[in-house]
Design a protein around this motif. Structure first.
Motif, short mmCIF file in Angstrom:
data_model
loop_
_atom_site.label_atom_id
_atom_site.label_comp_id
_atom_site.label_asym_id
_atom_site.label_seq_id
_atom_site.Cartn_x
_atom_site.Cartn_y
_atom_site.Cartn_z
N HIS A 67 0.86 -1.18 0.00
CA HIS A 67 0.00 0.00 0.00
C HIS A 67 0.90 1.24 0.00
N HIS A 69 4.71 0.55 1.27
CA HIS A 69 5.00 -0.44 2.31
C HIS A 69 4.70 -1.83 1.77
N GLU A 119 6.06 8.70 4.85
CA GLU A 119 5.92 8.72 6.32
C GLU A 119 7.29 8.86 6.99
N HIS A 126 1.68 5.61 0.79
CA HIS A 126 1.49 6.81 1.60
C HIS A 126 2.01 8.01 0.82
N THR A 136 1.67 2.06 11.37
CA THR A 136 1.49 3.52 11.32
C THR A 136 0.02 3.90 11.18
ZN LIG Z 1 1.81 1.78 5.54
#
Ligand SMILES: [Zn+2]
Length: 211
Positions: free
Chosen positions: A76, A95, A82, A78, A160
């Motif tokens: 997935h 990730h 992050e 972000h 997270t």
């Molecule tokens: Zn993630």
């Protein structure tokens, strides 16, 4: 579970000293000759899962992480990234979530940078349908989203997103992978910013490993 990136202090959490993401200060990392990541075989996405905050796809793949066997579960994204490296944020981070036979979670974090278009990301974008889970008509080869060399920053942290469990081995790749500017724009059209704020490192070591 739904959660709001604009109200992160309201997120439920059961513990709090080993949270993710972190800002990796490279002058403080410890060096190791450990081989952090060995990709083993094909990484392929087979299903896109409905999520309000991110494009998530599950499939097959396997890696040795610190010389132990892990199976790939899902990828997935972000935006923006992050984790930070020396305070610097990449425009996007993905990730690659793995699990061992004993249930240990390990996440390989990869930063994207703007450059030539990425065919693996395009394959996912092409078959994305908002908030429904479906098998991909054509499985997407994820090879172009996997870096193949460089330094990896390894530390122990958390999920997270809620429940923020402190159960994750992190492998943050220093080398970036190129994606197209229009691909990033297309992704940001679909999803609002979904980066959790930086968390305190506290007393945790960060190990720089080879790869
Ligand atoms: Zn993630």
């Amino acid at each position: 579970m739904t959660f709001d990136y604009a109200h992160q202090t309201d997120w439920p959490m059961t513990s709090g000293q080993h949270q993710s993401p972190i800002d990796i200060q490279t002058q403080h990392v410890q060096s190791s000759q450990l081989s952090a990541i060995n990709w083993r075989g094909l990484y392929q996405a087979k299903t896109i899962t409905g999520e309000a905050t991110t494009l998530k796809a599950s499939g097959i793949g396997a890696a040795y992480l610190n010389d132990r066997d892990f199976a790939f579960q899902q990828i997935h994204f972000h935006t923006p990234a992050e984790h930070l490296i020396d305070g610097q944020a990449a425009p996007i981070e993905w990730h690659l979530v793995h699990q061992s036979a004993t249930g240990q979670l390990a996440v390989v974090a990869v930063f994207g940078r703007i450059g030539k278009p990425n065919s693996s990301l395009q394959g996912l974008l092409d078959q994305f349908t908002a908030q429904t889970s479906h098998e991909l008509t054509t499985p997407v080869n994820l090879t172009e989203l996997l870096p193949d060399t460089g330094t990896v920053y390894h530390y122990l942290g958390s999920l997270t997103t809620p429940p923020l469990s402190e159960t994750v081995e992190w492998y943050v790749c220093a080398d970036t992978v190129m994606i197209g500017e229009q691909q990033l724009a297309a992704y940001q059209q679909l999803f609002a910013a979904n980066n959790r704020k930086i968390q305190p490192l506290n007393d945790r070591p960060i190990i720089a490993e080879r790869f």
